[in-house]
Design a protein around this motif. Structure first.
Motif, PDB file in Angstrom:
ATOM      1  N   LEU A  18     -39.018  37.607  47.784  1.00 42.63           N
ATOM      2  CA  LEU A  18     -38.162  37.292  46.634  1.00 42.63           C
ATOM      3  C   LEU A  18     -38.744  36.137  45.824  1.00 42.63           C
ATOM      4  O   LEU A  18     -38.720  36.152  44.585  1.00 42.63           O
ATOM      5  CB  LEU A  18     -36.746  36.957  47.097  1.00 42.63           C
ATOM      6  CG  LEU A  18     -35.933  38.118  47.683  1.00 42.63           C
ATOM      7  CD1 LEU A  18     -34.594  37.615  48.192  1.00 42.63           C
ATOM      8  CD2 LEU A  18     -35.727  39.214  46.641  1.00 42.63           C
ATOM      9  N   ALA A  22     -39.891  36.316  41.921  1.00 41.41           N
ATOM     10  CA  ALA A  22     -39.358  35.367  40.944  1.00 41.41           C
ATOM     11  C   ALA A  22     -40.484  34.579  40.287  1.00 41.41           C
ATOM     12  O   ALA A  22     -40.473  34.338  39.069  1.00 41.41           O
ATOM     13  CB  ALA A  22     -38.365  34.417  41.615  1.00 41.41           C
ATOM     14  N   THR A  25     -42.392  36.832  37.804  1.00 41.06           N
ATOM     15  CA  THR A  25     -41.570  37.039  36.610  1.00 41.06           C
ATOM     16  C   THR A  25     -41.556  35.784  35.749  1.00 41.06           C
ATOM     17  O   THR A  25     -41.671  35.853  34.516  1.00 41.06           O
ATOM     18  CB  THR A  25     -40.129  37.418  36.994  1.00 41.06           C
ATOM     19  OG1 THR A  25     -40.145  38.606  37.787  1.00 41.06           O
ATOM     20  CG2 THR A  25     -39.272  37.648  35.756  1.00 41.06           C
ATOM     21  N   PHE A  26     -41.439  34.626  36.411  1.00 43.00           N
ATOM     22  CA  PHE A  26     -41.430  33.357  35.675  1.00 43.00           C
ATOM     23  C   PHE A  26     -42.759  33.129  34.960  1.00 43.00           C
ATOM     24  O   PHE A  26     -42.781  32.713  33.795  1.00 43.00           O
ATOM     25  CB  PHE A  26     -41.152  32.206  36.642  1.00 43.00           C
ATOM     26  CG  PHE A  26     -41.264  30.845  36.007  1.00 43.00           C
ATOM     27  CD1 PHE A  26     -40.230  30.330  35.246  1.00 43.00           C
ATOM     28  CD2 PHE A  26     -42.418  30.084  36.165  1.00 43.00           C
ATOM     29  CE1 PHE A  26     -40.338  29.076  34.648  1.00 43.00           C
ATOM     30  CE2 PHE A  26     -42.539  28.834  35.574  1.00 43.00           C
ATOM     31  CZ  PHE A  26     -41.491  28.334  34.815  1.00 43.00           C
ATOM     32  N   ASP A 150     -30.401  32.123  35.754  1.00 39.96           N
ATOM     33  CA  ASP A 150     -31.679  32.786  35.482  1.00 39.96           C
ATOM     34  C   ASP A 150     -32.111  33.679  36.642  1.00 39.96           C
ATOM     35  O   ASP A 150     -33.038  34.478  36.507  1.00 39.96           O
ATOM     36  CB  ASP A 150     -32.776  31.755  35.219  1.00 39.96           C
ATOM     37  CG  ASP A 150     -32.691  31.175  33.815  1.00 39.96           C
ATOM     38  OD1 ASP A 150     -31.749  31.542  33.078  1.00 39.96           O
ATOM     39  OD2 ASP A 150     -33.553  30.351  33.462  1.00 39.96           O
ATOM     40  N   VAL A 151     -31.440  33.534  37.787  1.00 44.12           N
ATOM     41  CA  VAL A 151     -31.719  34.416  38.914  1.00 44.12           C
ATOM     42  C   VAL A 151     -31.512  35.876  38.516  1.00 44.12           C
ATOM     43  O   VAL A 151     -32.181  36.781  39.040  1.00 44.12           O
ATOM     44  CB  VAL A 151     -30.838  34.042  40.131  1.00 44.12           C
ATOM     45  CG1 VAL A 151     -29.365  34.310  39.844  1.00 44.12           C
ATOM     46  CG2 VAL A 151     -31.283  34.796  41.377  1.00 44.12           C
ATOM     47  N   LEU A 154     -34.968  36.487  36.943  1.00 43.12           N
ATOM     48  CA  LEU A 154     -36.127  36.334  37.811  1.00 43.12           C
ATOM     49  C   LEU A 154     -36.131  37.334  38.968  1.00 43.12           C
ATOM     50  O   LEU A 154     -37.197  37.712  39.457  1.00 43.12           O
ATOM     51  CB  LEU A 154     -36.167  34.908  38.363  1.00 43.12           C
ATOM     52  CG  LEU A 154     -36.328  33.803  37.314  1.00 43.12           C
ATOM     53  CD1 LEU A 154     -36.209  32.430  37.962  1.00 43.12           C
ATOM     54  CD2 LEU A 154     -37.657  33.937  36.588  1.00 43.12           C
ATOM     55  N   LEU A 155     -34.951  37.765  39.416  1.00 43.37           N
ATOM     56  CA  LEU A 155     -34.862  38.706  40.531  1.00 43.37           C
ATOM     57  C   LEU A 155     -34.162  39.986  40.098  1.00 43.37           C
ATOM     58  O   LEU A 155     -33.339  40.545  40.823  1.00 43.37           O
ATOM     59  CB  LEU A 155     -34.125  38.062  41.712  1.00 43.37           C
ATOM     60  CG  LEU A 155     -34.834  36.890  42.377  1.00 43.37           C
ATOM     61  CD1 LEU A 155     -33.976  36.286  43.484  1.00 43.37           C
ATOM     62  CD2 LEU A 155     -36.188  37.324  42.940  1.00 43.37           C
TER      63      LEU A 155
END
Length: 340
Positions: A18, A22, A25-26, A150-151, A154-155
């Motif tokens: 995970l 994340a 993606t970030f 933002d999770v 990001l996930l």
């Protein structure tokens, strides 16, 4: 002990995966939530309701083009050349006044250098509930300043393919979509009388004229005031250019046939009356330009015109042609009323 060790390994491995998702993606940031393109990766700008806020948040600009599909074919480079300032385009297909106003307010909060906003004032959206949206499931986690939600970005399993798409787009040798090309659809459409008539839905003539009711008047007032007028008054340093898109003669024929012409013109007239209360709002309208509205080679359907009309609209706004003021707006609407 074996079970406990296994659980720790599984939990640690899951958290590690995970974290890596994340982090990737970030770093790649396909919706430009954290940064604008740096030149290392190239971005295919799509999914306007997801990426527009990133553009408004992170790009450098002094003017913003926004609105519905009526504004998507504008070229930012044309406005940059005319006004001599950097420009971004963040249109939202089918958007309501509320959606557009919220995006404008966010842009102002992100960018103290914003000087101009150019926005379509779609006639079909004027007599509309003030706080309604045309799109469900807005990614609010991309719009606020709360880092914890933002999770959801990001996930998000739906974002993973977008992240991969950026990498593949870059590897293929493509370049980040320009503000001219972003959202543009004009080049993919067919124009002309045959194309327009293929989209016309035959309507029966109305038995009586549709009234512009007290409820209609209240709805238009709230919609225009709560969204655009209050924002302009709150931010007098920003100049707003609104324009009523020049729909084709078939649109006006439909209004006449269905008895809605008078109600529509009264709604538009009231909207213009309200907007011109603010000195930093300029309203333009072009329904009386029959060289545009009667030439079906300009249209793909009864509403949508080609990018060359967007170019003409931009030039006319820059020159002040077609501007409605307290002194002339009633004359304009009477002319349109007589014309159609």
């Amino acid at each position: 002990m074996k079970e406990k060790k296994w659980n720790i390994i599984v939990l640690g491995g899951t958290l590690g995966i995970l974290f890596m998702v994340a982090l990737v993606t970030f770093m790649i940031d396909p919706y430009l939530h954290y940064r604008k393109p740096s030149g290392i990766l190239e971005y295919p700008l799509k999914d306007e309701r997801y990426i527009n806020d990133g553009i408004a948040r992170n790009y450098e600009y002094e003017a913003m083009i926004t609105g519905t599909s009526m504004a998507q074919n504008f070229k930012a480079s044309q406005m940059e050349e005319l006004w001599q300032i950097p420009v971004v385009k963040t249109a939202y297909s089918g958007a309501t006044f509320h959606e557009l106003n919220e995006s404008i307010r966010r842009a102002i909060s992100y960018n103290p250098n914003l000087k101009y906003v150019l926005c379509s004032l779609d006639g079909s959206r004027i007599n509309h509930d003030a706080f309604s949206d045309s799109y469900e499931g807005y990614p609010e986690y991309l719009y606020d300043k709360n880092p914890f939600n933002d999770v959801n970005y990001l996930l998000n399993k739906e974002v993973v393919p977008k992240t991969i798409a950026v990498v593949n787009y870059t590897r293929a040798g493509n370049k980040t979509t320009t503000m001219d090309a972003y959202g543009t659809w004009s080049q993919y459409k067919v124009y002309g009388k045959e194309a327009v008539e293929a989209t016309v839905v035959p309507k029966q003539a109305a038995a009586e004229v549709v009234s512009f009711t007290v409820e209609d008047e209240a709805r238009v007032k709230e919609n225009v005031t709560e969204n655009y007028l209050k924002t302009a008054l709150e931010f007098p340093e920003v100049t707003f250019y609104f324009y009523l898109p020049p729909y084709s003669v078939y649109y006006w024929e439909d209004l006449v046939k269905t008895g809605q012409l008078e109600a529509q013109l009264k709604a538009e007239e009231l909207a213009v009356e309200l907007l011109t209360e603010a000195s930093n709002i300029h309203v333009f309208a072009f329904a009386d330009r029959t060289e545009i509205t009667e030439n079906l080679d300009n249209y793909m359907d009864i509403l949508h015109y080609g990018d060359w009309i967007n170019e003409d609209i931009m030039n006319m706004i820059y020159k002040g042609e077609g501007e409605l003021t307290k002194k002339n707006y009633q004359e304009y609407f009477q002319k349109v009323r007589d014309l159609y």
